[in-house]
Design a protein around this motif. Sequence first.
Motif, PDB file in Angstrom:
ATOM      1  N   GLU A  42      66.299  32.289  29.653  1.00 58.94           N
ATOM      2  CA  GLU A  42      64.989  31.642  29.644  1.00 58.94           C
ATOM      3  C   GLU A  42      63.951  32.422  28.848  1.00 58.94           C
ATOM      4  O   GLU A  42      62.928  31.859  28.439  1.00 58.94           O
ATOM      5  CB  GLU A  42      64.485  31.438  31.071  1.00 58.94           C
ATOM      6  N   GLY A  45      62.669  31.192  25.401  1.00 58.28           N
ATOM      7  CA  GLY A  45      61.649  30.157  25.457  1.00 58.28           C
ATOM      8  C   GLY A  45      60.257  30.754  25.583  1.00 58.28           C
ATOM      9  O   GLY A  45      59.322  30.344  24.875  1.00 58.28           O
ATOM     10  N   PHE A 261      59.643  21.203  26.568  1.00 57.11           N
ATOM     11  CA  PHE A 261      60.617  22.100  25.948  1.00 57.11           C
ATOM     12  C   PHE A 261      61.310  22.991  26.971  1.00 57.11           C
ATOM     13  O   PHE A 261      62.462  23.385  26.762  1.00 57.11           O
ATOM     14  CB  PHE A 261      59.948  22.924  24.847  1.00 57.11           C
ATOM     15  N   THR A 262      60.653  23.304  28.081  1.00 57.71           N
ATOM     16  CA  THR A 262      61.338  24.061  29.127  1.00 57.71           C
ATOM     17  C   THR A 262      62.496  23.254  29.685  1.00 57.71           C
ATOM     18  O   THR A 262      63.599  23.785  29.911  1.00 57.71           O
ATOM     19  CB  THR A 262      60.361  24.454  30.245  1.00 57.71           C
ATOM     20  N   PHE A 265      65.242  23.357  27.035  1.00 55.28           N
ATOM     21  CA  PHE A 265      65.930  24.646  27.015  1.00 55.28           C
ATOM     22  C   PHE A 265      66.820  24.814  28.239  1.00 55.28           C
ATOM     23  O   PHE A 265      67.927  25.347  28.149  1.00 55.28           O
ATOM     24  CB  PHE A 265      64.920  25.791  26.944  1.00 55.28           C
ATOM     25  N   LEU A 268      69.947  22.840  27.754  1.00 55.40           N
ATOM     26  CA  LEU A 268      70.818  23.528  26.805  1.00 55.40           C
ATOM     27  C   LEU A 268      71.557  24.680  27.470  1.00 55.40           C
ATOM     28  O   LEU A 268      72.752  24.894  27.218  1.00 55.40           O
ATOM     29  CB  LEU A 268      69.979  24.034  25.629  1.00 55.40           C
ATOM     30  N   ASP A 269      70.876  25.415  28.354  1.00 51.26           N
ATOM     31  CA  ASP A 269      71.492  26.573  28.999  1.00 51.26           C
ATOM     32  C   ASP A 269      72.601  26.185  29.977  1.00 51.26           C
ATOM     33  O   ASP A 269      73.376  27.044  30.410  1.00 51.26           O
ATOM     34  CB  ASP A 269      70.424  27.404  29.729  1.00 51.26           C
ATOM     35  N   ARG A 278      73.207  28.501  20.736  1.00 50.11           N
ATOM     36  CA  ARG A 278      72.132  28.159  21.661  1.00 50.11           C
ATOM     37  C   ARG A 278      70.802  28.733  21.172  1.00 50.11           C
ATOM     38  O   ARG A 278      69.775  28.054  21.198  1.00 50.11           O
ATOM     39  CB  ARG A 278      72.474  28.694  23.052  1.00 50.11           C
ATOM     40  N   LYS A 282      67.399  26.664  20.002  1.00 51.46           N
ATOM     41  CA  LYS A 282      66.085  26.944  20.578  1.00 51.46           C
ATOM     42  C   LYS A 282      65.080  27.294  19.491  1.00 51.46           C
ATOM     43  O   LYS A 282      63.903  26.913  19.568  1.00 51.46           O
ATOM     44  CB  LYS A 282      66.183  28.076  21.607  1.00 51.46           C
ATOM     45  N   ARG A 283      65.531  28.005  18.469  1.00 54.37           N
ATOM     46  CA  ARG A 283      64.606  28.333  17.379  1.00 54.37           C
ATOM     47  C   ARG A 283      64.251  27.092  16.559  1.00 54.37           C
ATOM     48  O   ARG A 283      63.153  27.011  15.998  1.00 54.37           O
ATOM     49  CB  ARG A 283      65.201  29.435  16.500  1.00 54.37           C
ATOM     50  N   GLY A 286      61.671  25.873  18.513  1.00 49.77           N
ATOM     51  CA  GLY A 286      60.560  26.822  18.451  1.00 49.77           C
ATOM     52  C   GLY A 286      59.631  26.557  17.285  1.00 49.77           C
ATOM     53  O   GLY A 286      58.422  26.782  17.378  1.00 49.77           O
TER      54      GLY A 286
END
Length: 369
Positions: A42, A45, A261-262, A265, A268-269, A278, A282-283, A286
């Motif tokens: 996390e 993020g 976005f949380t 993410f 995705l995790d 992964r 996230k980037r 980002g």
Amino acid sequence: MRTSKEELLFQAMEHAVAGRAVEARRALRSLESRLDVDVVPEDLGYHLFAMAVAHRLEGSGARNPYLNPRVEEGGRQIDLFRSLMTHMPLASTADVLANAVLEELLGNRGEATLVDVGIGQGRQAGRLLRLLSKRGVLPRRLTLVGVDPSGASLEQAEAAVAKVAREVGGAVRFMGVEAPVEEVTEATWSKLRELPGPRVVNAAFAMHHVAEEPGHAGAARDAVLRHLRALEPVGLVLSEPNTDHFGASPLVRFQHAWRHFTHVFQLLDTLGVPSDERAAIKRFFGREVEDVVGTVDEAARCERHEMAATWMARLRRAGFVPLEWLERLRPEGVHPALTLRREPGLVGLSWREEMLVAVLAVRPDIARA
């Protein structure tokens, strides 16, 4: 209740918006000291949001991540999108749903035209051609209009579509329109209205990029939807993230971005994606966070997402109504991590009861013709 890391992040943004740069940077330093992005999933993020707040403090201008390559920071956005399509079920499932609708609209036609707004490198169009061929319903002649601001992407799209057309034995004529859709000329719109019907429109994760004039929020995308309505399409498919990064104030927009976005993410995790992939995905997001949160000049922002309900209201004003049979579609390939929320003219992709992406399908309102 917020965690200590959330408190520091939100404090930094509140200070940044209020012009308290020293306090904002102090909160960011305190936050970064608590992060271990290589160990705690996390924390990347938090780091990406912290970078966006820092970007805001610098007063840096926005740059469209799809048109401004940044290879030194992990790769071009359009290339990172390939990784996202491979591993992230939101985009790939939206693609499956959209193509299922497009199959119904285009299948078994003698001749037809597909106008693809934001065609990119033509990957969705290629998958659609293969789907139509597999089902045995490929139109005998298809005109594919790719609208995109990147000439390089259009060249790749034309080559990719031609390759698939040869593979499936399809007669596909490609027509590229190199421009943001809001800058397409009246002369070009007129040519599009003359293309052989039935006409169908697809816009996948593209309409939220429409640039707006200061003081005229929403006018440009409303105008684009009216132009699309004037094509007299038998149907229009729109895929968009379900969040408000457009009309909200900077602090409220930050809250919306953090929530959206949380969830993305966290989803995705849970998927067992290799750590390097992964992090790359996230980037990718980002860079969108940087635009949504970190850009001070509202007119310069690129990622102006809106809620699905707002898009449906815009579509209705432009002269569309929900496509009645959308709710009955049960396409193959829906990722098991997601649940589908069905409403008139809309299928929402949800995770933990949060609708993250919506696929909308509409047709012209005959009563207003």
